[in-house]
Scaffold this motif. Structure first.
Motif, short mmCIF file in Angstrom:
data_model
loop_
_atom_site.label_atom_id
_atom_site.label_comp_id
_atom_site.label_asym_id
_atom_site.label_seq_id
_atom_site.Cartn_x
_atom_site.Cartn_y
_atom_site.Cartn_z
N SER A 259 31.35 38.84 35.69
CA SER A 259 30.50 37.82 36.30
C SER A 259 29.05 38.08 35.91
CB SER A 259 30.63 37.89 37.82
OG SER A 259 29.65 37.10 38.44
N LYS B 289 34.49 44.65 44.70
CA LYS B 289 35.71 44.08 45.27
C LYS B 289 35.49 43.85 46.76
CE LYS B 289 40.08 46.08 46.19
NZ LYS B 289 41.18 46.93 45.77
N ASN C 175 41.33 36.55 47.38
CA ASN C 175 40.97 37.94 47.67
C ASN C 175 40.37 38.12 49.06
OD1 ASN C 175 41.67 38.99 45.03
ND2 ASN C 175 39.92 37.84 44.28
N ARG D 228 36.83 41.41 37.54
CA ARG D 228 36.47 40.06 37.11
C ARG D 228 35.02 40.06 36.63
NH1 ARG D 228 35.58 35.07 40.70
NH2 ARG D 228 35.18 33.52 39.12
N ASP E 39 23.81 32.44 43.22
CA ASP E 39 24.71 32.97 44.26
C ASP E 39 23.88 33.13 45.52
OD1 ASP E 39 26.41 34.32 45.96
OD2 ASP E 39 27.10 35.74 44.44
N TYR F 172 35.38 38.34 45.64
CA TYR F 172 35.70 39.02 44.39
C TYR F 172 36.87 39.98 44.55
CZ TYR F 172 31.29 37.38 42.40
OH TYR F 172 30.27 36.61 41.92
N HIS G 4 28.61 42.68 41.63
CA HIS G 4 29.45 42.54 42.82
C HIS G 4 30.47 43.66 42.88
CE1 HIS G 4 31.77 40.61 39.61
NE2 HIS G 4 32.81 41.08 40.26
#
Length: 100
Positions: A17, A23, A76, A15, A39, A11, A21
């Protein structure tokens, strides 16, 4: 149930989702034929306290060899290196680069 698609990566920021989550978090989402998305990095607890990235790597090799479509992004990946030991980021790289 049948796995019909794999989506994996790391991630970035901002973003949206379905899953919580941050980064730099690695994700490995399988989609089942009924549309359910799971997930595998969020499942928690694996046998013998083995790190989930090691388990996912083994599973990923099998799923890719079975021909299940996989979408993978290294975009990423650099973010995952912050706060993780190389042994874990190496596993993430192996998973992201494992394509048929």
């Amino acid at each position: 149930m049948e796995i019909v698609k794999i989506n994996t990566g790391v991630y970035g920021k901002g973003r949206p989702s379905l899953f919580k989550h941050s980064k730099g978090d690695f994700f490995y989402i399988i989609e089942l034929n009924d549309g359910t998305k799971i997930d595998l990095t969020q499942v928690g607890g694996v046998k013998n306290d083995e790190d989930e990235r090691f388990v996912i790597e083994k599973l990923d090799i099998q799923l890719v060899n079975m021909g299940i479509p996989k979408q993978s992004s290294m975009k990423n990946f650099e973010y995952s290196k912050k706060g993780l030991a190389k042994v874990y980021t190496d596993k993430i790289r192996n998973i992201l680069e494992n394509m048929k």
